[in-house]
Design an enzyme around this catalytic site. Structure first.
Site, short mmCIF file in Angstrom:
data_model
loop_
_atom_site.label_atom_id
_atom_site.label_comp_id
_atom_site.label_asym_id
_atom_site.label_seq_id
_atom_site.Cartn_x
_atom_site.Cartn_y
_atom_site.Cartn_z
N GLY A 277 -5.90 -2.55 -0.75
CA GLY A 277 -4.96 -2.70 -1.87
C GLY A 277 -4.99 -4.09 -2.48
N LYS B 218 -7.31 7.04 9.45
CA LYS B 218 -7.62 5.60 9.52
C LYS B 218 -8.09 5.17 10.91
CE LYS B 218 -5.89 4.85 5.33
NZ LYS B 218 -4.65 4.16 5.12
N GLU C 114 -0.95 -10.68 3.19
CA GLU C 114 -0.69 -9.85 4.38
C GLU C 114 -1.05 -10.60 5.66
OE1 GLU C 114 -1.33 -5.37 2.54
OE2 GLU C 114 -3.06 -6.45 3.29
N GLY D 227 0.83 -1.21 0.00
CA GLY D 227 0.00 0.00 0.00
C GLY D 227 0.86 1.25 0.00
N LYS E 164 -8.16 -4.52 6.61
CA LYS E 164 -7.11 -4.44 5.61
C LYS E 164 -7.61 -5.05 4.30
CE LYS E 164 -2.90 -5.39 6.37
NZ LYS E 164 -2.61 -4.29 5.46
N GLY F 38 0.41 -1.25 6.37
CA GLY F 38 -0.62 -0.22 6.48
C GLY F 38 -1.96 -0.84 6.87
N ALA F 39 -3.00 -0.03 6.93
CA ALA F 39 -4.35 -0.54 7.21
C ALA F 39 -5.37 0.45 6.67
CB ALA F 39 -4.55 -0.72 8.71
C1 5RP Z 1 -3.41 -3.62 1.10
C2 5RP Z 1 -3.71 -3.05 2.42
C3 5RP Z 1 -3.16 -1.70 2.73
O1 5RP Z 1 -2.28 -1.83 3.81
C4 5RP Z 1 -4.27 -0.78 3.06
O2 5RP Z 1 -5.16 -0.76 1.97
C5 5RP Z 1 -3.76 0.63 3.36
O3 5RP Z 1 -3.23 1.18 2.21
P1 5RP Z 1 -2.66 2.66 2.17
O4 5RP Z 1 -1.41 2.65 3.00
O5 5RP Z 1 -2.40 2.89 0.71
O6 5RP Z 1 -3.72 3.58 2.72
O7 5RP Z 1 -4.36 -3.63 3.26
O8 5RP Z 1 -4.08 -4.84 0.91
#
Ligand code: 5RP
Length: 235
Positions: free
Chosen positions: A100, A124, A106, A30, A97, A85-86
């Site tokens: 992405g 978040k 993950e 992400g 999660k 990330g989340a």
């Molecule tokens: C990918 C994820 C990412 O960690 C989540 O979508 C957060 O993304 P970003 O840092 O772009 O906000 O779970 O599968």
């Protein structure tokens, strides 16, 4: 207006403090994880000795470009730390999660890790999970049936598309159903309903997995550590 990209960068940079020489780490996916990868590459260039297991092809490519030594789970089935990330984080460090599309790898990598740190911008952090649609990874053959089952338990589910008319395909060759539940007051209960549905490969609820959240807020990084729940009082 909060600068979310700045907050992501700060959170990513703060996670470096937790990465020590000799560690094997899980590298998340992400835009926030993508701020960490070049920073980590630079530290490795200056002598930090770590090995990493990437959670997606995209992360693997970027990590390689940045000079991060990569390993497979076969080579490193036990990891010291995952940094990822989340999409949402609540006060108990329960997560959504998969925005992405990498939730399956993950979750496998996080489950193989002794500790998990999430790096997020302040948007978040939520009081209750569920405003972000919960991603559920499904076997392509079964998605219409799984969609119906998810709707029976209250979701508004839609098949994720990579472009109009084309289903998104994860690194593991599966599809994703994005599920709106409005709110998720009891994530473990919802997880226990989704997990057993035939055709579900994995869902994006991460419960009791994350140990520390590094939250970029303005020019600061807040640290939220998971508190063990107190034992139930005996009456
Ligand atoms: C990918 C994820 C990412 O960690 C989540 O979508 C957060 O993304 P970003 O840092 O772009 O906000 O779970 O599968």
């Amino acid at each position: 207006m909060p600068d979310r990209e700045h907050e992501k960068k700060l959170a990513a940079a703060a996670s470096l403090e937790h990465i020590e020489s000799g560690m094997t780490i899980g590298l998340g996916t992400g835009s926030t994880a993508e701020y960490l990868i070049p920073l980590l590459g630079r530290r490795i260039g200056r002598g930090l000795k770590v090995r990493a297991v990437p959670t997606s092809r995209r992360t693997a490519e970027l990590a390689q470009e940045c000079g991060i030594p990569l390993n497979t789970l076969q080579e490193c089935p036990r990891l010291d730390l995952t940094v990822d990330g989340a999409d949402e984080v609540d006060g108990r460090l329960q997560l959504i999660k998969g925005g992405g599309g990498a939730l399956l790898r993950e979750k496998i990598v996080a489950s193989a890790s002794r500790r998990m740190i999430v790096i997020v911008d302040a948007s978040k952090l939520v009081r209750m999970l569920g405003a972000f649609p919960l991603p559920v990874e499904v076997v392509p053959f079964g998605w219409p049936v799984v969609k119906r089952r998810l709707e029976e338990i209250g979701a508004q589910a839609s098949l994720r598309r990579s472009q109009p008319g084309e289903a998104f395909v994860s690194d593991e060759g599966n599809n994703i159903l994005d599920c709106r539940f409005q709110s998720i007051p009891d994530p473990p209960r919802l997880a226990s309903k989704i997990g057993p549905i035939a055709g579900v490969v994995e869902h994006g609820l991460f419960i009791d997995r994350c140990d520390l959240a590094l939250v970029g807020r303005g020019d600061q990084v807040e640290k939220l550590a998971r508190r063990e729940q107190p034992p139930l009082a005996l009456t």
